[in-house]
Design an enzyme around this catalytic site. Structure first.
Site, PDB file in Angstrom:
ATOM      1  N   ARG A 140      44.043  34.529   6.900  1.00 23.34           N
ATOM      2  CA  ARG A 140      44.213  34.141   8.304  1.00 23.34           C
ATOM      3  C   ARG A 140      45.403  34.936   8.835  1.00 23.34           C
ATOM      4  O   ARG A 140      46.472  34.919   8.233  1.00 23.34           O
ATOM      5  CB  ARG A 140      44.503  32.646   8.410  1.00 23.34           C
ATOM      6  CG  ARG A 140      44.903  32.220   9.825  1.00 23.34           C
ATOM      7  CD  ARG A 140      45.662  30.894   9.835  1.00 23.34           C
ATOM      8  NE  ARG A 140      44.870  29.816   9.320  1.00 23.34           N
ATOM      9  CZ  ARG A 140      45.400  28.719   8.769  1.00 23.34           C
ATOM     10  NH1 ARG A 140      46.709  28.582   8.665  1.00 23.34           N
ATOM     11  NH2 ARG A 140      44.627  27.749   8.326  1.00 23.34           N
ATOM     12  N   ASP A 144      48.796  27.689   3.980  1.00 24.94           N
ATOM     13  CA  ASP A 144      49.580  28.173   5.123  1.00 24.94           C
ATOM     14  C   ASP A 144      50.763  29.006   4.638  1.00 24.94           C
ATOM     15  O   ASP A 144      51.231  28.829   3.511  1.00 24.94           O
ATOM     16  CB  ASP A 144      50.153  26.991   5.919  1.00 24.94           C
ATOM     17  CG  ASP A 144      49.100  26.272   6.743  1.00 24.94           C
ATOM     18  OD1 ASP A 144      47.961  26.744   6.834  1.00 24.94           O
ATOM     19  OD2 ASP A 144      49.437  25.205   7.303  1.00 24.94           O
TER      20      ASP A 144
HETATM   21  P1  FDA Z   1      51.912  33.956  21.741  1.00 20.37           P
HETATM   22  O1  FDA Z   1      53.071  33.165  21.271  1.00 20.37           O
HETATM   23  O2  FDA Z   1      52.145  35.325  22.273  1.00 20.37           O
HETATM   24  O3  FDA Z   1      51.136  33.101  22.810  1.00 20.37           O
HETATM   25  C1  FDA Z   1      50.034  33.580  23.553  1.00 20.37           C
HETATM   26  C2  FDA Z   1      49.639  32.540  24.595  1.00 20.37           C
HETATM   27  O4  FDA Z   1      49.132  31.376  23.912  1.00 20.37           O
HETATM   28  C3  FDA Z   1      50.794  31.975  25.427  1.00 20.37           C
HETATM   29  O5  FDA Z   1      51.043  32.757  26.549  1.00 20.37           O
HETATM   30  C4  FDA Z   1      50.273  30.591  25.798  1.00 20.37           C
HETATM   31  O6  FDA Z   1      49.334  30.687  26.835  1.00 20.37           O
HETATM   32  C5  FDA Z   1      49.546  30.181  24.551  1.00 20.37           C
HETATM   33  N1  FDA Z   1      50.406  29.416  23.619  1.00 20.37           N
HETATM   34  C6  FDA Z   1      50.938  29.858  22.456  1.00 20.37           C
HETATM   35  N2  FDA Z   1      51.621  28.879  21.844  1.00 20.37           N
HETATM   36  C7  FDA Z   1      51.535  27.796  22.633  1.00 20.37           C
HETATM   37  C8  FDA Z   1      52.038  26.467  22.542  1.00 20.37           C
HETATM   38  N3  FDA Z   1      52.769  26.053  21.518  1.00 20.37           N
HETATM   39  N4  FDA Z   1      51.752  25.614  23.555  1.00 20.37           N
HETATM   40  C9  FDA Z   1      50.991  26.003  24.616  1.00 20.37           C
HETATM   41  N5  FDA Z   1      50.485  27.259  24.739  1.00 20.37           N
HETATM   42  C10 FDA Z   1      50.748  28.145  23.771  1.00 20.37           C
HETATM   43  N6  FDA Z   1      52.309  30.365  11.730  1.00 20.37           N
HETATM   44  C11 FDA Z   1      52.879  30.536  10.503  1.00 20.37           C
HETATM   45  O7  FDA Z   1      54.009  31.032  10.416  1.00 20.37           O
HETATM   46  N7  FDA Z   1      52.207  30.141   9.372  1.00 20.37           N
HETATM   47  C12 FDA Z   1      50.949  29.624   9.418  1.00 20.37           C
HETATM   48  O8  FDA Z   1      50.375  29.306   8.371  1.00 20.37           O
HETATM   49  C13 FDA Z   1      50.339  29.470  10.693  1.00 20.37           C
HETATM   50  N8  FDA Z   1      49.074  28.949  10.817  1.00 20.37           N
HETATM   51  C14 FDA Z   1      48.448  28.975  12.045  1.00 20.37           C
HETATM   52  C15 FDA Z   1      47.101  28.615  12.160  1.00 20.37           C
HETATM   53  C16 FDA Z   1      46.436  28.763  13.377  1.00 20.37           C
HETATM   54  C17 FDA Z   1      44.989  28.414  13.463  1.00 20.37           C
HETATM   55  C18 FDA Z   1      47.135  29.277  14.512  1.00 20.37           C
HETATM   56  C19 FDA Z   1      46.435  29.494  15.828  1.00 20.37           C
HETATM   57  C20 FDA Z   1      48.465  29.570  14.415  1.00 20.37           C
HETATM   58  C21 FDA Z   1      49.142  29.422  13.212  1.00 20.37           C
HETATM   59  N9  FDA Z   1      50.498  29.718  13.099  1.00 20.37           N
HETATM   60  C22 FDA Z   1      51.057  29.854  11.847  1.00 20.37           C
HETATM   61  C23 FDA Z   1      51.341  29.833  14.327  1.00 20.37           C
HETATM   62  C24 FDA Z   1      51.493  31.278  14.792  1.00 20.37           C
HETATM   63  O9  FDA Z   1      52.319  31.991  13.896  1.00 20.37           O
HETATM   64  C25 FDA Z   1      52.117  31.348  16.201  1.00 20.37           C
HETATM   65  O10 FDA Z   1      53.391  30.798  16.145  1.00 20.37           O
HETATM   66  C26 FDA Z   1      51.312  30.624  17.269  1.00 20.37           C
HETATM   67  O11 FDA Z   1      49.940  30.846  17.110  1.00 20.37           O
HETATM   68  C27 FDA Z   1      51.707  31.097  18.704  1.00 20.37           C
HETATM   69  O12 FDA Z   1      51.491  32.464  18.824  1.00 20.37           O
HETATM   70  P2  FDA Z   1      50.227  33.141  19.542  1.00 20.37           P
HETATM   71  O13 FDA Z   1      49.552  34.004  18.528  1.00 20.37           O
HETATM   72  O14 FDA Z   1      49.339  32.146  20.138  1.00 20.37           O
HETATM   73  O15 FDA Z   1      50.833  34.148  20.578  1.00 20.37           O
END
Ligand code: FDA
Length: 319
Positions: free
Chosen positions: A181, A130
């Site tokens: 990723r 990560d």
């Molecule tokens: P965004 O924040 O724009 O959200 C899009 C939509 O997703 C929201 O409108 C909501 O519907 C839904 N959503 C998002 N977060 C939610 C929550 N907490 N609760 C409920 N609904 C939510 N980061 C990092 O810095 N290092 C890492 O190694 C990883 N590893 C990782 C693995 C995997 C498999 C994922 C999916 C994510 C990560 N992350 C991460 C976290 C990533 O950086 C990010 O903070 C989250 O995925 C939230 O961002 P979105 O891309 O979903 O978009």
């Protein structure tokens, strides 16, 4: 504002002691965390597998402060790899360099990661390192790159689209044949290192998606035949439907097969989207965190979504 507050709380020892004492905090957190034991986590993975979903297990832990704790964290991961194989689950493992002692000494993080990769290799499994906050970006990329140079092809890492440096880093990882990723980034970073505006983070995410998919297209021929199980599959890790739609369109435009890209989502978030992507034939991997060190992970999940944070604050105030 709320995001910054929850991210700073995620690092505050006083808040951790305070919040984790409340049973209700765990009740809210357990939406995002599969349990505090390996057995609970493996049961959750089995359920996901039965629904046609893959998993990546995260034995929660970060910022390990002593060599003994780093050795203990490494043992937990080795044991987890054994259990995944024993129970014949479709899961790999996500870890953090700081969990393995990378903050105490990068060489210690490297040595422990090598032990983990060796066991993963014996179990024909894969480890994703990560990405943590920007103080660890370079050392993480360095350690992963060294492992790859040593011939360990079952290691991948994470690129965060909010960092300005990520295009260069992505290029470097594609050249090294390291699986990436792609995420937006979950930490609080200063404006001289990361895009402060969401729309710029999103635009960068699409650009990086494009780079990774083109990288997969170029690598596909030789990497699949040479390595068999571990082609550097790009993983698009987001719940943002616009970003996913962009990736799906690019996958089709570049004539990639559905199995040349993976979608990854977090445990407990957008289960509808998880199921719908899997139904379309794409590999979908769910990030399954477990263990007693759930506090920082939980705070970062609250930080991501004001609705979650307000829900939690209201709940606390009602007590
Ligand atoms: P965004 O924040 O724009 O959200 C899009 C939509 O997703 C929201 O409108 C909501 O519907 C839904 N959503 C998002 N977060 C939610 C929550 N907490 N609760 C409920 N609904 C939510 N980061 C990092 O810095 N290092 C890492 O190694 C990883 N590893 C990782 C693995 C995997 C498999 C994922 C999916 C994510 C990560 N992350 C991460 C976290 C990533 O950086 C990010 O903070 C989250 O995925 C939230 O961002 P979105 O891309 O979903 O978009």
């Amino acid at each position: 504002m709320l995001r910054a507050l929850f991210i700073s709380l995620s690092k505050a020892a006083w808040a951790q002691g305070w919040i984790t004492r409340w049973g209700l905090a765990w009740r809210v957190a357990s939406r995002f965390i599969a349990g505090d034991t390996i057995a609970q986590a493996l049961a959750a993975v089995r359920q996901l597998n039965q629904q046609g979903l893959l998993a990546t297990l995260d034995p929660l832990g970060e910022n390990t402060q002593t060599r003994e704790d780093a050795a203990q964290a490494t043992l937990v991961i080795l044991n987890l790899l054994d259990e995944i194989e024993r129970q014949d689950l479709r899961a790999n493992v996500s870890i953090k360099l700081s969990q393995l002692g990378g903050v105490i000494d990068p060489q210690l993080g490297y040595d422990n990661l090598c032990r983990v990769l060796q066991r993963a290799g014996e179990r024909r499994n894969f480890i994703c390192v990560d990405m943590e906050d920007s103080s660890l970006t370079e050392v993480t990329l360095d350690v992963v790159g060294r492992c790859r140079q040593q011939g360990m092809n079952n290691v991948g890492t994470v690129i965060q689209s909010y960092l300005y440096r990520s295009e260069d880093d992505t290029r470097r990882l594609i050249e090294q044949g390291v699986a990436v990723r792609l995420v937006k980034g979950a930490y609080q970073e200063p404006a001289h290192l990361a895009y402060p505006k969401k729309r710029d983070v999103d635009a960068a995410f699409d650009r990086l998606t494009d780079m990774l998919l083109r990288g997969a297209q170029a690598a596909a021929d030789w990497q699949v035949s040479e390595d068999g199980r571990f082609p550097p599959l790009p993983a698009i890790a987001t719940h943002d439907e616009q970003r996913i739609l962009y990736a799906l369109n690019q996958t089709r435009d570049l004539y990639l097969h559905a199995h040349q890209v993976e979608f990854q989502l977090l445990y407990g978030i957008r289960r509808d989207l998880q199921a719908s992507l899997a139904k379309q034939g794409y590999p979908v991997r769910i990030y399954v965190p477990f263990g007693s060190h759930w506090y920082p992970y939980f705070m970062r999940r609250l930080a991501e979504r004001p609705a979650n944070a307000w829900f939690f604050i209201r709940y606390l105030l009602q007590r």
